[in-house]
Design a protein around this motif. Structure first.
Motif, PDB file in Angstrom:
ATOM      1  N   SER A  51      52.598   7.968 -37.159  1.00 10.90           N
ATOM      2  CA  SER A  51      51.596   7.441 -38.087  1.00 10.90           C
ATOM      3  C   SER A  51      50.225   8.049 -37.846  1.00 10.90           C
ATOM      4  N   GLY A  52      49.941   8.438 -36.594  1.00 12.72           N
ATOM      5  CA  GLY A  52      48.656   9.066 -36.299  1.00 12.72           C
ATOM      6  C   GLY A  52      48.489  10.394 -37.012  1.00 12.72           C
ATOM      7  N   LEU A  53      49.511  11.225 -36.972  1.00 12.17           N
ATOM      8  CA  LEU A  53      49.460  12.512 -37.663  1.00 12.17           C
ATOM      9  C   LEU A  53      49.298  12.315 -39.166  1.00 12.17           C
ATOM     10  N   THR A  54      50.054  11.386 -39.714  1.00 14.25           N
ATOM     11  CA  THR A  54      49.971  11.121 -41.147  1.00 14.25           C
ATOM     12  C   THR A  54      48.568  10.659 -41.541  1.00 14.25           C
ATOM     13  N   SER A  55      48.016   9.715 -40.795  1.00 13.85           N
ATOM     14  CA  SER A  55      46.683   9.196 -41.112  1.00 13.85           C
ATOM     15  C   SER A  55      45.608  10.257 -40.906  1.00 13.85           C
ATOM     16  N   ALA A  56      45.745  11.053 -39.863  1.00 14.17           N
ATOM     17  CA  ALA A  56      44.763  12.109 -39.603  1.00 14.17           C
ATOM     18  C   ALA A  56      44.744  13.136 -40.728  1.00 14.17           C
ATOM     19  N   SER A  57      45.900  13.424 -41.290  1.00 13.12           N
ATOM     20  CA  SER A  57      45.952  14.395 -42.393  1.00 13.12           C
ATOM     21  C   SER A  57      45.302  13.827 -43.645  1.00 13.12           C
ATOM     22  N   ALA A 139      37.169  14.787 -38.816  1.00 11.42           N
ATOM     23  CA  ALA A 139      37.744  13.555 -39.358  1.00 11.42           C
ATOM     24  C   ALA A 139      39.120  13.295 -38.758  1.00 11.42           C
ATOM     25  N   ALA A 140      39.912  14.353 -38.638  1.00 13.55           N
ATOM     26  CA  ALA A 140      41.247  14.211 -38.049  1.00 13.55           C
ATOM     27  C   ALA A 140      41.171  13.795 -36.587  1.00 13.55           C
ATOM     28  N   HIS A 141      40.206  14.350 -35.855  1.00 11.07           N
ATOM     29  CA  HIS A 141      40.036  13.954 -34.455  1.00 11.07           C
ATOM     30  C   HIS A 141      39.671  12.467 -34.342  1.00 11.07           C
ATOM     31  N   CYS A 142      38.803  12.001 -35.229  1.00 12.88           N
ATOM     32  CA  CYS A 142      38.422  10.577 -35.204  1.00 12.88           C
ATOM     33  C   CYS A 142      39.644   9.690 -35.363  1.00 12.88           C
ATOM     34  N   VAL A 143      40.494  10.036 -36.314  1.00  6.57           N
ATOM     35  CA  VAL A 143      41.685   9.224 -36.564  1.00  6.57           C
ATOM     36  C   VAL A 143      42.670   9.333 -35.402  1.00  6.57           C
ATOM     37  N   ALA A 144      42.860  10.540 -34.889  1.00  5.05           N
ATOM     38  CA  ALA A 144      43.777  10.720 -33.765  1.00  5.05           C
ATOM     39  C   ALA A 144      43.341   9.879 -32.571  1.00  5.05           C
ATOM     40  N   TYR A 145      42.054   9.894 -32.292  1.00  3.44           N
ATOM     41  CA  TYR A 145      41.545   9.111 -31.165  1.00  3.44           C
ATOM     42  C   TYR A 145      41.696   7.612 -31.432  1.00  3.44           C
ATOM     43  N   GLU A 146      41.365   7.192 -32.626  1.00  9.32           N
ATOM     44  CA  GLU A 146      41.484   5.779 -32.992  1.00  9.32           C
ATOM     45  C   GLU A 146      42.930   5.303 -32.887  1.00  9.32           C
TER      46      GLU A 146
END
Length: 220
Positions: A51-57, A139-146
């Protein structure tokens, strides 16, 4: 590009509501799947690459300026759990309030007008990153970290886990966060149809169960 803006957006104290959500960790703790730092690392790693990869994209695509209506539909299609779709929109509304206060702009105003009940949080985050002058990778890094910091923080509260151990889990996952952010941004540049659709069925199932609990520490 402002590195300081990236720090503000990624800061856990940014008032976007994420502190009230465990990212599935509460249900995993109750089920006995997270008992210590080793279990937490495995849980976070799995969440990051699904889900992290999907959300980051999705966040990277929003930062690139892709059509938000298409992105919202893509996010719905990639979120099988009704409970998680509701959470994503609730967090999106909270993120929108914080983002418009920090970086007021026409794009965020238009996104809020197009989705008065809220769109998915990664879409708002990506649009906020664009407003702050950040890149899709940011933006992708923010989501990955979150994706991993939420469960790690929750585990400290749920298990009385040593916060130093939880932080060490995040530090060891840093190279994988970089990899996921890079893959997400590369996919976003290929268009909405190329965005990953990786899911974690157990997270979807436990999210539905968690939503019915009469007593819980976290909203999700």
């Amino acid at each position: 590009m402002s590195r300081a803006a990236l720090l503000v957006l990624a800061d856990g104290r940014f008032p976007a509501g994420g502190h009230a959500h465990s990212g599935g960790a509460e249900a995993a703790v109750k089920a006995g799947r997270i008992k210590d730092a080793r279990d937490l690392a495995a849980f976070c790693q799995g969440r990051l690459h699904t889900s992290g990869l999907t959300s980051a994209s999705l966040a990277a695509a929003a930062a690139l300026g892709h059509d938000p209506v298409e992105l919202d539909e893509a996010a719905d299609a990639r979120t099988p759990s009704p409970a998680l779709r509701a959470v994503a929109r609730r967090l999106g509304r909270q993120m929108m309030r914080a983002a418009r206060a920090a970086w007021p702009c026409a794009e965020l105003a238009a996104l809020a007008a197009a989705f008065p009940r809220g769109t998915h949080q990664p879409i708002v985050l990506g649009t906020a990153a664009r407003a702050a002058g950040l890149e899709p990778e940011d933006a992708a890094h923010c989501v990955a970290y979150e994706t991993v910091s939420g469960p790690a923080t929750a585990a400290v509260r749920l298990l009385s886990l040593d916060p130093f151990e939880a932080t060490a889990v995040l530090a060891r996952l840093a190279p994988e966060m970089d990899d996921v952010a890079g893959r997400a941004a590369a996919a976003a540049r290929e268009g909405v149809d190329a965005l990953p659709a990786v899911s974690a069925p157990l997270l979807d199932i436990t999210a539905e169960q968690h939503a019915t609990w009469p007593v819980r520490l976290f909203a999700s």
